[in-house]
Design a protein around this motif. Structure first.
Motif, mmCIF file in Angstrom:
data_model
loop_
_atom_site.group_PDB
_atom_site.id
_atom_site.type_symbol
_atom_site.label_atom_id
_atom_site.label_comp_id
_atom_site.label_asym_id
_atom_site.label_seq_id
_atom_site.Cartn_x
_atom_site.Cartn_y
_atom_site.Cartn_z
ATOM 1 N N PRO A 70 24.912 10.393 37.947
ATOM 2 C CA PRO A 70 23.831 10.764 37.020
ATOM 3 C C PRO A 70 24.335 11.108 35.617
ATOM 4 C CG PRO A 70 23.460 11.771 39.157
ATOM 5 C CD PRO A 70 24.836 11.175 39.204
ATOM 6 N N GLN A 71 25.552 11.662 35.520
ATOM 7 C CA GLN A 71 26.110 11.969 34.200
ATOM 8 C C GLN A 71 26.434 10.693 33.431
ATOM 9 O OE1 GLN A 71 28.763 14.935 36.350
ATOM 10 N NE2 GLN A 71 28.815 15.755 34.270
ATOM 11 N N LEU A 72 26.928 9.680 34.145
ATOM 12 C CA LEU A 72 27.171 8.394 33.484
ATOM 13 C C LEU A 72 25.859 7.771 33.026
ATOM 14 C CD1 LEU A 72 29.953 6.711 35.664
ATOM 15 C CD2 LEU A 72 30.182 8.085 33.588
ATOM 16 N N GLY A 76 24.342 6.799 29.108
ATOM 17 C CA GLY A 76 23.802 5.498 28.719
ATOM 18 C C GLY A 76 24.476 4.335 29.417
ATOM 19 N N ILE A 77 25.382 4.632 30.346
ATOM 20 C CA ILE A 77 26.113 3.586 31.067
ATOM 21 C C ILE A 77 25.220 2.918 32.102
ATOM 22 C CG2 ILE A 77 28.048 3.148 32.636
ATOM 23 C CD1 ILE A 77 28.841 3.733 29.710
ATOM 24 N N VAL A 358 29.260 10.904 19.466
ATOM 25 C CA VAL A 358 29.478 9.593 18.841
ATOM 26 C C VAL A 358 29.352 8.485 19.887
ATOM 27 C CG1 VAL A 358 31.223 8.106 17.770
ATOM 28 C CG2 VAL A 358 30.861 10.427 16.903
ATOM 29 N N TYR A 359 30.001 8.657 21.028
ATOM 30 C CA TYR A 359 29.927 7.647 22.100
ATOM 31 C C TYR A 359 28.490 7.449 22.574
ATOM 32 C CZ TYR A 359 34.950 7.001 22.812
ATOM 33 O OH TYR A 359 36.267 6.655 22.662
ATOM 34 N N LYS A 360 27.821 8.539 22.874
ATOM 35 C CA LYS A 360 26.458 8.449 23.395
ATOM 36 C C LYS A 360 25.532 7.770 22.388
ATOM 37 C CE LYS A 360 22.676 11.321 25.221
ATOM 38 N NZ LYS A 360 22.402 10.427 26.356
ATOM 39 N N LEU A 365 22.326 3.090 20.753
ATOM 40 C CA LEU A 365 21.952 2.160 19.684
ATOM 41 C C LEU A 365 22.151 0.714 20.122
ATOM 42 C CD1 LEU A 365 23.249 3.618 16.281
ATOM 43 C CD2 LEU A 365 20.888 3.140 16.924
ATOM 44 N N ARG A 366 23.254 0.466 20.813
ATOM 45 C CA ARG A 366 23.544 -0.902 21.265
ATOM 46 C C ARG A 366 22.483 -1.406 22.236
ATOM 47 N NH1 ARG A 366 27.959 -4.201 20.782
ATOM 48 N NH2 ARG A 366 28.231 -5.748 22.439
#
Length: 454
Positions: A70-72, A76-77, A358-360, A365-366
């Motif tokens: 769930p954390q992944l 957004g993974i 930044v990663y999230k 956005l992608r």
């Protein structure tokens, strides 16, 4: 005199030291008639997340890893790649636990991770969260005590003295498989069919794929697609020939090395866009390059690019076509290289919140803006500052990307054309709190990355 595509390709390819890269321009593929296999629909706009079960949790098990899914998902993974999950050889084992790439039995599960039932539970939990799961397939080599070779020794390669053979001398815990022996091909194909059917997997990441005959891959993948037409195939290698019939994705090792050179001041940042353009023109249209700042074979990204310097390079790969990769712990700024041979759990409580944000943001956005992953790029401003990139990308809408890869502030005059475009944009992403872009002046702070959108 204008350089040909081949000349431009060869000029850059000479800069790479990575062994898993085809060093010659490939003339065997007619790019006008060969588009290559189209990636499954669920790849577009997504990010691949690499999981090393041994280190992903303190327990190092499927059960514990499933609880982190769930954390992944919140990150957004949507796609997970599991490093090898099979039992590890004991003969010539490296370290106390051994490398997961030294497989002793392809039809069983590494007991330190759990059981087949627990692995199936992991896959089901992932699928319930709409996460796809691909696993590592090590088709080039096996452990010295590989179970099937004890029944049929001819599966293995031997030198002129009858000793087990491997192409790389320092890979002392493995022996290569012999693909000149027809039974080897059937054996490895049947293994892939088994895992695809029995565990409803979504694809394979194929270790050192270029060291295995390409005709094996093409025949085997054609067979696998009859079982699951939406299977995803990733090759750990860099070579356009792999994309003709078998693979959707292959590693962009060259880009990684070029980014390192830019970071070290050995190359101008514009070479990154130049290589992206060369690779797109020299590979089949549907090829989906894997782009990364780290993986399990490389130092941690914060070690290579710096905790403060990582944002522009990360933003670059997230605004290119293909598939970005994150290795477990990368998103929190982990600086510890995870051992291939011992148990070293990731310390999840030690988290760089700013970097995680930044990663999230880039992952989300992608997913939501097609221009982020499109291949249409236009350089907006040809400036004389070597560590600055400003480019526009087109999709259903347009974005403008500003990257400062240097450790000092930069002032740029936008010019009339870019100034006119800036009137119509809003901030979609900013790696820092400071924002100093107007129609008349652009100020980029050290290591800043900004994305503006219509």
């Amino acid at each position: 005199m204008i350089a040909t595509l081949e000349q431009r390709f060869n000029r850059i390819i000479k800069k790479t030291k990575e062994h898993a890269v085809e060093k010659q321009f490939n003339h065997s593929i007619n790019l006008e008639s060969t588009s290559g296999p189209k990636p499954p629909y669920w790849i577009t706009g997504q990010t691949l997340y690499e999981v090393y079960i041994r280190s992903f949790t303190k327990e190092g098990t499927f059960d514990a890893a499933a609880k982190r899914l769930p954390q992944l998902k919140r990150l957004g993974i949507n796609i997970i790649w599991l490093m090898p999950i099979f039992p590890i050889g004991k003969v010539n084992r490296k370290g106390s636990l051994g490398s997961s790439y030294s497989v002793s039995n392809y039809y069983e599960i590494n007991p330190e991770y759990g059981s087949k039932e627990l692995f199936m539970n992991f896959v089901n939990e992932a699928h319930n969260l709409n996460l796809k799961v691909i696993i590592d397939m090590v088709a080039n080599h096996v452990s010295f005590d590989y179970n099937a070779a004890q029944k049929d020794p001819k599966l293995l390669m031997y030198d002129d003295h009858g000793k087990p053979f491997r192409k790389y001398a320092d890979w002392t815990d493995i022996v290569d498989l012999d693909y000149n022996y027809p039974a080897t091909r059937t054996h490895i194909r049947d293994i892939m069919v088994y895992w695809l059917k029995e565990f409803s997997l979504d694809g394979f990441r194929c270790d050192v794929a270029g060291m295995v005959p390409v005709d094996f891959w093409e025949e085997t993948v054609a067979h696998l697609r009859k079982i699951n037409p939406d299977i995803f195939m990733l090759a750990e290698w860099e070579g356009s020939y792999l994309h003709k019939n078998a693979f959707h994705s292959s590693y962009d090792w060259v880009l990684y090395e070029l980014m390192k050179s830019v970071k070290e001041g050995k190359e101008s940042a514009i070479i990154l866009l130049e290589w992206q353009n060369i690779r797109r023109q020299s590979y089949p249209e549907n090829s989906c390059p894997l782009r990364f700042l780290e993986n399990h074979d490389l130092p941690r990204a914060v070690q290579t690019f710096g905790k403060d310097g990582i944002a522009p390079f990360l933003t670059f790969i997230f605004t290119m076509d293909g598939l970005p990769l994150i290795y477990n712990g990368q998103e929190k700024g982990d600086s510890n290289f995870l051992s291939h041979f011992e148990k070293e759990p990731i310390e999840w409580v030690l988290n760089n919140e700013d970097l995680s944000r930044v990663y999230k943001s880039l992952i989300e956005l992608r997913q939501s803006i097609p221009a982020m992953s499109s291949s249409e790029i236009k350089v907006c401003l040809h400036n004389k500052i070597p560590d600055i990139l400003i480019y526009e990308k087109s999709g259903k809408s347009k974005i403008i990307v500003f990257l400062n890869m240097r450790s000092e502030q930069v002032f740029i005059e936008p010019g009339k054309e870019l100034s006119a475009k800036l009137k119509k944009t809003a901030v979609l992403f900013n790696s820092q709190k400071n924002f100093s872009i107007t129609q008349n002046k652009i100020i980029l702070h050290p290591h800043q990355a900004i994305i503006l959108g219509e």
